[in-house]
Design a protein around this motif. Structure first.
Motif, PDB file in Angstrom:
ATOM      1  N   LEU A  11       9.727   3.903   8.944  1.00  0.00           N
ATOM      2  CA  LEU A  11       9.465   4.977   9.907  1.00  0.00           C
ATOM      3  C   LEU A  11       8.005   4.995  10.355  1.00  0.00           C
ATOM      4  CD1 LEU A  11      11.586   7.846   8.329  1.00  0.00           C
ATOM      5  CD2 LEU A  11      12.073   6.601  10.442  1.00  0.00           C
ATOM      6  N   GLY A  12       7.090   4.727   9.441  1.00  0.00           N
ATOM      7  CA  GLY A  12       5.676   4.668   9.805  1.00  0.00           C
ATOM      8  C   GLY A  12       5.403   3.542  10.782  1.00  0.00           C
ATOM      9  N   TYR A  13       6.014   2.383  10.538  1.00  0.00           N
ATOM     10  CA  TYR A  13       5.818   1.235  11.428  1.00  0.00           C
ATOM     11  C   TYR A  13       6.407   1.507  12.807  1.00  0.00           C
ATOM     12  CZ  TYR A  13       6.077  -3.460  13.320  1.00  0.00           C
ATOM     13  OH  TYR A  13       5.954  -4.549  14.127  1.00  0.00           O
ATOM     14  N   LEU A  14       7.646   1.975  12.845  1.00  0.00           N
ATOM     15  CA  LEU A  14       8.286   2.244  14.137  1.00  0.00           C
ATOM     16  C   LEU A  14       7.624   3.382  14.891  1.00  0.00           C
ATOM     17  CD1 LEU A  14      12.105   1.848  13.471  1.00  0.00           C
ATOM     18  CD2 LEU A  14      10.562   0.277  14.633  1.00  0.00           C
ATOM     19  N   GLY A  15       7.184   4.398  14.174  1.00  0.00           N
ATOM     20  CA  GLY A  15       6.576   5.552  14.819  1.00  0.00           C
ATOM     21  C   GLY A  15       5.191   5.284  15.371  1.00  0.00           C
ATOM     22  N   THR A  16       4.527   4.267  14.891  1.00  0.00           N
ATOM     23  CA  THR A  16       3.173   3.976  15.322  1.00  0.00           C
ATOM     24  C   THR A  16       3.137   3.050  16.528  1.00  0.00           C
ATOM     25  OG1 THR A  16       2.390   4.274  13.096  1.00  0.00           O
ATOM     26  CG2 THR A  16       0.951   3.065  14.536  1.00  0.00           C
ATOM     27  N   ILE A  17       4.161   2.283  16.737  1.00  0.00           N
ATOM     28  CA  ILE A  17       4.156   1.307  17.833  1.00  0.00           C
ATOM     29  C   ILE A  17       3.861   1.963  19.179  1.00  0.00           C
ATOM     30  CG2 ILE A  17       5.574  -0.333  19.132  1.00  0.00           C
ATOM     31  CD1 ILE A  17       6.905  -1.059  16.451  1.00  0.00           C
ATOM     32  N   GLY A  46      -6.527   6.690  10.138  1.00  0.00           N
ATOM     33  CA  GLY A  46      -5.342   7.259  10.775  1.00  0.00           C
ATOM     34  C   GLY A  46      -4.097   7.103   9.924  1.00  0.00           C
ATOM     35  N   ALA A  47      -3.954   5.940   9.298  1.00  0.00           N
ATOM     36  CA  ALA A  47      -2.785   5.688   8.445  1.00  0.00           C
ATOM     37  C   ALA A  47      -2.775   6.611   7.237  1.00  0.00           C
ATOM     38  CB  ALA A  47      -2.772   4.228   7.997  1.00  0.00           C
ATOM     39  N   THR A  48      -3.941   6.858   6.662  1.00  0.00           N
ATOM     40  CA  THR A  48      -4.035   7.767   5.513  1.00  0.00           C
ATOM     41  C   THR A  48      -3.600   9.180   5.905  1.00  0.00           C
ATOM     42  OG1 THR A  48      -5.830   6.452   4.584  1.00  0.00           O
ATOM     43  CG2 THR A  48      -5.584   8.711   3.761  1.00  0.00           C
ATOM     44  N   GLY A 114     -10.930   8.227  12.249  1.00  0.00           N
ATOM     45  CA  GLY A 114      -9.500   7.951  12.354  1.00  0.00           C
ATOM     46  C   GLY A 114      -8.672   8.991  11.615  1.00  0.00           C
ATOM     47  N   PHE A 115      -9.127   9.373  10.429  1.00  0.00           N
ATOM     48  CA  PHE A 115      -8.423  10.376   9.639  1.00  0.00           C
ATOM     49  C   PHE A 115      -8.377  11.715  10.367  1.00  0.00           C
ATOM     50  CE2 PHE A 115      -8.206  13.777   6.538  1.00  0.00           C
ATOM     51  CZ  PHE A 115      -7.152  13.376   5.732  1.00  0.00           C
ATOM     52  N   LEU A 116      -9.527  12.168  10.872  1.00  0.00           N
ATOM     53  CA  LEU A 116      -9.598  13.478  11.523  1.00  0.00           C
ATOM     54  C   LEU A 116      -8.796  13.533  12.821  1.00  0.00           C
ATOM     55  CD1 LEU A 116     -13.331  14.413  10.912  1.00  0.00           C
ATOM     56  CD2 LEU A 116     -11.303  15.373   9.799  1.00  0.00           C
ATOM     57  N   LEU A 117      -8.765  12.428  13.560  1.00  0.00           N
ATOM     58  CA  LEU A 117      -8.001  12.423  14.811  1.00  0.00           C
ATOM     59  C   LEU A 117      -6.507  12.588  14.557  1.00  0.00           C
ATOM     60  CD1 LEU A 117      -9.877   9.696  16.864  1.00  0.00           C
ATOM     61  CD2 LEU A 117      -9.752  12.142  17.359  1.00  0.00           C
ATOM     62  N   VAL A 118      -6.022  12.050  13.455  1.00  0.00           N
ATOM     63  CA  VAL A 118      -4.600  12.194  13.132  1.00  0.00           C
ATOM     64  C   VAL A 118      -4.342  13.490  12.365  1.00  0.00           C
ATOM     65  CG1 VAL A 118      -2.667  11.183  11.857  1.00  0.00           C
ATOM     66  CG2 VAL A 118      -4.168   9.720  13.201  1.00  0.00           C
ATOM     67  N   ALA A 119      -5.198  13.809  11.407  1.00  0.00           N
ATOM     68  CA  ALA A 119      -5.001  15.018  10.594  1.00  0.00           C
ATOM     69  C   ALA A 119      -5.088  16.288  11.429  1.00  0.00           C
ATOM     70  CB  ALA A 119      -6.027  15.071   9.465  1.00  0.00           C
ATOM     71  N   TRP A 152       6.324   9.104  -2.270  1.00  0.00           N
ATOM     72  CA  TRP A 152       6.733   7.722  -1.981  1.00  0.00           C
ATOM     73  C   TRP A 152       6.947   7.517  -0.489  1.00  0.00           C
ATOM     74  CZ3 TRP A 152       5.516   4.818  -5.774  1.00  0.00           C
ATOM     75  CH2 TRP A 152       5.529   5.338  -7.058  1.00  0.00           C
ATOM     76  N   LEU A 153       7.522   8.516   0.157  1.00  0.00           N
ATOM     77  CA  LEU A 153       7.701   8.440   1.613  1.00  0.00           C
ATOM     78  C   LEU A 153       6.338   8.413   2.293  1.00  0.00           C
ATOM     79  CD1 LEU A 153      10.003   8.636   3.844  1.00  0.00           C
ATOM     80  CD2 LEU A 153       9.207  10.976   4.111  1.00  0.00           C
ATOM     81  N   GLY A 154       5.413   9.247   1.831  1.00  0.00           N
ATOM     82  CA  GLY A 154       4.064   9.277   2.399  1.00  0.00           C
ATOM     83  C   GLY A 154       3.330   7.971   2.217  1.00  0.00           C
ATOM     84  N   LEU A 155       3.427   7.381   1.028  1.00  0.00           N
ATOM     85  CA  LEU A 155       2.777   6.092   0.773  1.00  0.00           C
ATOM     86  C   LEU A 155       3.373   5.014   1.663  1.00  0.00           C
ATOM     87  CD1 LEU A 155       0.849   4.302  -0.844  1.00  0.00           C
ATOM     88  CD2 LEU A 155       2.655   4.061  -2.564  1.00  0.00           C
ATOM     89  N   GLY A 156       4.694   5.000   1.771  1.00  0.00           N
ATOM     90  CA  GLY A 156       5.348   4.027   2.653  1.00  0.00           C
ATOM     91  C   GLY A 156       4.934   4.205   4.100  1.00  0.00           C
ATOM     92  N   ALA A 157       4.828   5.462   4.537  1.00  0.00           N
ATOM     93  CA  ALA A 157       4.421   5.724   5.920  1.00  0.00           C
ATOM     94  C   ALA A 157       3.007   5.230   6.169  1.00  0.00           C
ATOM     95  CB  ALA A 157       4.518   7.224   6.217  1.00  0.00           C
ATOM     96  N   ALA A 158       2.094   5.486   5.246  1.00  0.00           N
ATOM     97  CA  ALA A 158       0.711   5.019   5.403  1.00  0.00           C
ATOM     98  C   ALA A 158       0.660   3.507   5.470  1.00  0.00           C
ATOM     99  CB  ALA A 158      -0.160   5.531   4.269  1.00  0.00           C
ATOM    100  N   LEU A 159       1.424   2.837   4.621  1.00  0.00           N
ATOM    101  CA  LEU A 159       1.452   1.370   4.652  1.00  0.00           C
ATOM    102  C   LEU A 159       2.089   0.852   5.939  1.00  0.00           C
ATOM    103  CD1 LEU A 159       2.453   0.654   0.938  1.00  0.00           C
ATOM    104  CD2 LEU A 159       0.198   0.335   1.998  1.00  0.00           C
ATOM    105  N   GLY A 160       3.118   1.541   6.407  1.00  0.00           N
ATOM    106  CA  GLY A 160       3.789   1.126   7.640  1.00  0.00           C
ATOM    107  C   GLY A 160       2.902   1.291   8.860  1.00  0.00           C
ATOM    108  N   VAL A 161       2.131   2.349   8.878  1.00  0.00           N
ATOM    109  CA  VAL A 161       1.217   2.584   9.998  1.00  0.00           C
ATOM    110  C   VAL A 161       0.157   1.508   9.992  1.00  0.00           C
ATOM    111  CG1 VAL A 161      -0.523   4.150  10.919  1.00  0.00           C
ATOM    112  CG2 VAL A 161       1.647   5.064  10.108  1.00  0.00           C
TER     113      VAL A 161
END
Length: 161
Positions: A11-17, A46-48, A114-119, A152-161
């Motif tokens: 989801l992180g990978y697809l959502g970031t494209i 941003g990924a974090t 990057g973190f602040l722009l997404v957070a 685990w979902l959050g970690l996967g999303a960060a890695l996917g982004v």
């Protein structure tokens, strides 16, 4: 655990494209200028933040915000202040892009930017709440969108982004 990590990665990978916005513009500018270190630092920040949004959504932040709408207004206010502050700084400094020197940049500041722009953008929370709602709809993937599966979902999303 592995399912939540894999779903977050996917989801992180697809959502970031299709991502568009200030961070995407800064990352694209860094890529065009050949500033790989800045590009990676911006993306890591941003990924974090997006991983944290995903974990928060899966952990139940959506229900907390529904019960306490002042939190959503506060998050929006932080995003507005951040965007306006960035605009004022750019307007006041009037530093042309051609005068930036790659040797003067600090990776830590790019990660923070990057973190602040997404957070500071509550739309990321909204998209992760929708994703978590979809995950909860199927018995096989429902665990990924629970407080136990949230990290685990959050970690996967960060890695996917």
């Amino acid at each position: 655990m592995l399912l939540a990590l894999t779903l977050g990665l996917f989801l992180g990978y697809l959502g970031t494209i299709p991502a568009a916005g200030p961070l995407a513009v800064l990352v694209a500018a860094a890529a065009v200028e050949g500033r790989t270190r800045r590009l990676l630092a911006l993306a890591a920040g941003g990924a974090t933040a997006e991983g944290l949004w995903a974990a928060a959504a899966a952990g139940g932040l959506g229900w907390v915000i529904t019960a306490h709408p002042v939190l959503e207004r506060g998050m929006r206010a932080v995003g507005i202040v951040l965007a306006m502050s960035l605009g004022v700084v750019l307007l006041v400094l009037r530093v042309p892009v051609s005068s930036w020197k790659p040797s003067e940049e600090r990776s830590a500041s790019a990660v923070l930017l990057g973190f602040l722009l997404v957070a500071g953008n509550p739309s990321f929370l909204g998209s992760w709440l929708l994703s978590c709602g979809a995950l909860r709809a199927h018995p096989v993937t429902a665990w990924a969108a629970t407080p136990a599966g949230a990290p685990w979902l959050g970690l996967g999303a960060a890695l996917g982004v």
